[in-house]
Design an enzyme around this catalytic site. Structure first.
Site, PDB file in Angstrom:
ATOM      1  N   LYS A  69      55.649  30.805  51.610  1.00  0.00           N
ATOM      2  CA  LYS A  69      55.364  30.871  50.161  1.00  0.00           C
ATOM      3  C   LYS A  69      53.959  30.359  49.855  1.00  0.00           C
ATOM      4  O   LYS A  69      53.210  30.989  49.100  1.00  0.00           O
ATOM      5  CB  LYS A  69      56.426  30.069  49.385  1.00  0.00           C
ATOM      6  CG  LYS A  69      57.837  30.637  49.523  1.00  0.00           C
ATOM      7  CD  LYS A  69      58.820  29.913  48.643  1.00  0.00           C
ATOM      8  CE  LYS A  69      59.093  28.504  49.104  1.00  0.00           C
ATOM      9  NZ  LYS A  69      59.766  28.469  50.435  1.00  0.00           N
ATOM     10  N   THR A  70      53.588  29.232  50.429  1.00  0.00           N
ATOM     11  CA  THR A  70      52.242  28.696  50.196  1.00  0.00           C
ATOM     12  C   THR A  70      51.181  29.633  50.762  1.00  0.00           C
ATOM     13  O   THR A  70      50.138  29.872  50.136  1.00  0.00           O
ATOM     14  CB  THR A  70      52.106  27.304  50.827  1.00  0.00           C
ATOM     15  OG1 THR A  70      53.099  26.429  50.282  1.00  0.00           O
ATOM     16  CG2 THR A  70      50.727  26.718  50.561  1.00  0.00           C
ATOM     17  N   ASP A 114      53.873  24.357  43.719  1.00  0.00           N
ATOM     18  CA  ASP A 114      54.964  24.307  44.683  1.00  0.00           C
ATOM     19  C   ASP A 114      56.137  23.534  44.084  1.00  0.00           C
ATOM     20  O   ASP A 114      55.938  22.625  43.275  1.00  0.00           O
ATOM     21  CB  ASP A 114      54.484  23.627  45.961  1.00  0.00           C
ATOM     22  CG  ASP A 114      55.412  23.885  47.132  1.00  0.00           C
ATOM     23  OD1 ASP A 114      56.285  24.769  47.029  1.00  0.00           O
ATOM     24  OD2 ASP A 114      55.262  23.199  48.165  1.00  0.00           O
ATOM     25  N   THR A 163      62.398  26.457  46.330  1.00  0.00           N
ATOM     26  CA  THR A 163      63.464  26.618  47.306  1.00  0.00           C
ATOM     27  C   THR A 163      64.820  26.731  46.613  1.00  0.00           C
ATOM     28  O   THR A 163      65.819  27.014  47.268  1.00  0.00           O
ATOM     29  CB  THR A 163      63.497  25.421  48.275  1.00  0.00           C
ATOM     30  OG1 THR A 163      63.600  24.205  47.518  1.00  0.00           O
ATOM     31  CG2 THR A 163      62.220  25.374  49.111  1.00  0.00           C
ATOM     32  N   ARG A 222      57.216  28.502  60.264  1.00  0.00           N
ATOM     33  CA  ARG A 222      56.665  27.143  60.341  1.00  0.00           C
ATOM     34  C   ARG A 222      57.245  26.403  61.546  1.00  0.00           C
ATOM     35  O   ARG A 222      56.533  25.695  62.265  1.00  0.00           O
ATOM     36  CB  ARG A 222      56.963  26.368  59.063  1.00  0.00           C
ATOM     37  CG  ARG A 222      56.403  24.931  59.082  1.00  0.00           C
ATOM     38  CD  ARG A 222      56.853  24.160  57.866  1.00  0.00           C
ATOM     39  NE  ARG A 222      56.330  24.748  56.647  1.00  0.00           N
ATOM     40  CZ  ARG A 222      56.785  24.460  55.427  1.00  0.00           C
ATOM     41  NH1 ARG A 222      57.804  23.622  55.280  1.00  0.00           N
ATOM     42  NH2 ARG A 222      56.251  25.033  54.368  1.00  0.00           N
TER      43      ARG A 222
END
Length: 342
Positions: A69-70, A114, A163, A222
């Protein structure tokens, strides 16, 4: 002089680790692996905005942690040729915090927030007007003498990441022009992620080693990149080629089993299967038994265990599925509860 060098070493290591994290992020949608549908939708959204010479619509990205997402927010800014401002929901606890942030944006700037669902309610309400009309109202004074002063904002694009999309209030969610949900990655896609990262880190990793890391990465890029770095460290210390045996030994050392479960995952499963005989058991009780916060269990552990069929969520609590018993090597009791019983 030696003492000074030793004292500065941790800071240098931290900067190096951050540099590696940043270097592994793809810089464009073409370099971004996986999420094919979302990539195509974003490509169209950004291209239309570029043709019409206007800021892109506001974008909401939802999904489990670690799926990109980032990174996508950074790509949105890069491909829009706009500057990027980074913030987070927990850092915006007052309407004044948001007002200061919004009023400092330059025309067309991309604002990334975020965990947007964790903003204060007063800030959320201010954001409604800012997203829709590029304007906020500043309250001056208190009580009966309070006055509202409108403040125009430069047009901007908000990229929100969460999330837990269900915690966003409907008025805020409805103001996003585009909403995307990121899905867990397939093993083949994670192999591509590992291959790209290994090449950037200068690591010679055979296909079998890439597949082993991908298989243990819980469908999350990640985690795949983190495991790749740990495998690299193991190879540096112990030497030898990065074959499957070396990769497996490194991941076993870090308590990552053959399907990607780590210490916390197994602690939750062990508690559910052995302590509570398969459940149902409440989240808070399960978290206390596993020695972790309920929010961590719910947002980090549960999604993967439910996805691979090891855990079920029912109105009465969490239950262990037959696959969990098999993985732990525990006989499945004949009287264990199933979904059909609840």
């Amino acid at each position: 002089m030696a003492d000074r060098d030793e004292a500065s070493e941790p800071e240098a290591l931290d900067e190096s680790e951050l540099a590696v994290e940043g270097a592994l992020r793809p810089g464009s949608l073409d370099e971004f692996v996986g999420q094919h549908k979302v990539r195509g939708q974003l490509q169209l959204l950004l291209q239309a905005a570029r043709i019409q010479q206007r800021p892109s619509d506001h974008i909401l990205l939802s999904g489990p942690p670690g799926l990109g997402k980032t990174t996508l927010a950074m790509i949105v800014a890069h491909e829009s040729e706009r500057p990027l401002r980074l913030s987070s929901g927990p850092a915006i606890q007052h309407a004044g915090d948001l007002a200061a942030l919004l009023s400092s944006l330059t025309p067309g700037e991309v604002l990334f927030i975020d965990e947007v669902h964790r903003m204060a309610r007063s800030a959320e309400e201010m954001l409604y007007l800012a997203m829709e009309d590029f304007r906020i109202d500043i309250m001056v004074g208190k009580g009966a003498g309070a006055t509202s002063i409108p403040l125009d904002l430069a047009p901007f694009t908000l990229v929100g990441a969460t999330t837990r999309a269900g915690l966003l209030p409907n008025p805020l969610r409805d103001r996003f022009g585009f909403t995307a949900h990121l899905e867990y990655y397939e093993v083949a896609e994670l192999e591509q992620v590992v291959e790209r990262s290994a090449a950037m880190l200068g690591i010679r990793l055979p296909a079998a080693g890439r597949a082993e890391i991908a298989r243990r990465s819980r469908g999350t890029p990640r985690i795949a990149n983190r495991l790749l770095r740990r495998v690299r460290d193991y190879s540096v210390v112990h030497g030898g080629d990065l074959d499957v045996a070396t990769v497996s030994a490194a991941l076993d050392l870090y308590d990552v089993d053959e399907i990607g479960l780590d210490r916390l995952d197994r602690a939750v499963l062990e508690a559910l299967v052995r302590r509570f005989r398969g459940g149902p058991v409440g989240l808070n009780t399960l978290a206390v038994t596993a020695g972790e916060e309920p929010e961590t269990i719910e947002s980090v552990v549960e999604p993967y265990l439910v996805r691979i069929g090891f855990m079920g969520r029912t109105p009465r609590g969490r239950i262990a599925m037959p696959e969990a018993y098999a993985h732990l090597g525990v006989p499945h009791p004949d009287g264990a509860l199933r979904f059909d019983d609840l």
